[in-house]
Design a protein around this motif. Sequence first.
Motif, mmCIF file in Angstrom:
data_model
loop_
_atom_site.group_PDB
_atom_site.id
_atom_site.type_symbol
_atom_site.label_atom_id
_atom_site.label_comp_id
_atom_site.label_asym_id
_atom_site.label_seq_id
_atom_site.Cartn_x
_atom_site.Cartn_y
_atom_site.Cartn_z
ATOM 1 N N TYR A 106 11.722 3.901 -6.088
ATOM 2 C CA TYR A 106 10.306 3.590 -5.891
ATOM 3 C C TYR A 106 10.039 2.923 -4.538
ATOM 4 N N ARG A 107 11.050 2.839 -3.706
ATOM 5 C CA ARG A 107 10.892 2.228 -2.391
ATOM 6 C C ARG A 107 10.242 3.211 -1.421
ATOM 7 N N LYS A 108 9.770 2.667 -0.318
ATOM 8 C CA LYS A 108 9.120 3.446 0.750
ATOM 9 C C LYS A 108 7.825 4.099 0.279
ATOM 10 N N LEU A 109 7.200 3.518 -0.736
ATOM 11 C CA LEU A 109 5.917 3.998 -1.240
ATOM 12 C C LEU A 109 4.806 2.978 -0.993
ATOM 13 N N GLY A 110 5.143 1.892 -0.298
ATOM 14 C CA GLY A 110 4.159 0.847 -0.024
ATOM 15 C C GLY A 110 3.935 -0.107 -1.181
ATOM 16 N N LEU A 111 4.808 -0.081 -2.184
ATOM 17 C CA LEU A 111 4.614 -0.908 -3.377
ATOM 18 C C LEU A 111 4.889 -2.383 -3.144
ATOM 19 N N ASN B 194 18.443 -7.989 6.883
ATOM 20 C CA ASN B 194 17.495 -7.210 6.085
ATOM 21 C C ASN B 194 16.204 -6.976 6.882
ATOM 22 N N VAL B 195 16.238 -5.977 7.757
ATOM 23 C CA VAL B 195 15.092 -5.714 8.625
ATOM 24 C C VAL B 195 13.892 -5.151 7.867
ATOM 25 N N ILE B 196 14.127 -4.535 6.722
ATOM 26 C CA ILE B 196 13.017 -4.026 5.911
ATOM 27 C C ILE B 196 12.205 -5.190 5.355
ATOM 28 N N SER B 197 12.892 -6.211 4.824
ATOM 29 C CA SER B 197 12.178 -7.406 4.344
ATOM 30 C C SER B 197 11.489 -8.125 5.491
ATOM 31 N N GLU B 198 12.160 -8.215 6.617
ATOM 32 C CA GLU B 198 11.557 -8.872 7.781
ATOM 33 C C GLU B 198 10.228 -8.213 8.142
ATOM 34 N N ALA B 199 10.197 -6.885 8.179
ATOM 35 C CA ALA B 199 8.966 -6.169 8.517
ATOM 36 C C ALA B 199 7.871 -6.408 7.482
#
Length: 142
Positions: A72-77, A105-110
Amino acid sequence: MRIESIQTEPTLFRRSTPPEIELSDMDWAERIRYPRIVFGLFESEKMIGITSMLLLNKEEAYFGQSFIQPQYRKLGLSSLLYKIRMGWASANQLRKLTISHREINVISEAAIQKAGFHYSHKELVQWLDGTSGYSMYYSLFL
């Protein structure tokens, strides 16, 4: 869901004492009681994500323990998890929110920066995978 999160992404979570895998249902019930506020993310009746906030005092909370199942990631949830916590914080007249992530964790940072948080400091911590590294902290004043 928390056990699933640490088994799925052991490199992204801190060690806890005692290890969460060893906690009984009664221990878990105690851990999620006030002053911790826990929110679930659902697809129909199925829980697909979880997040929480810990009230530090009458004006401040720490956002933590977020997880969305990989499919369910990369769906803007993740924006929904921020929205529900920020809504609760505003409704309860909190003044300051804090959040952190593992330095790698660059995804969390963003996501944290997109939600309006600003970098404040870093702290060397022990991670669940047995390594140590920096936890990056951010704050948002409401």
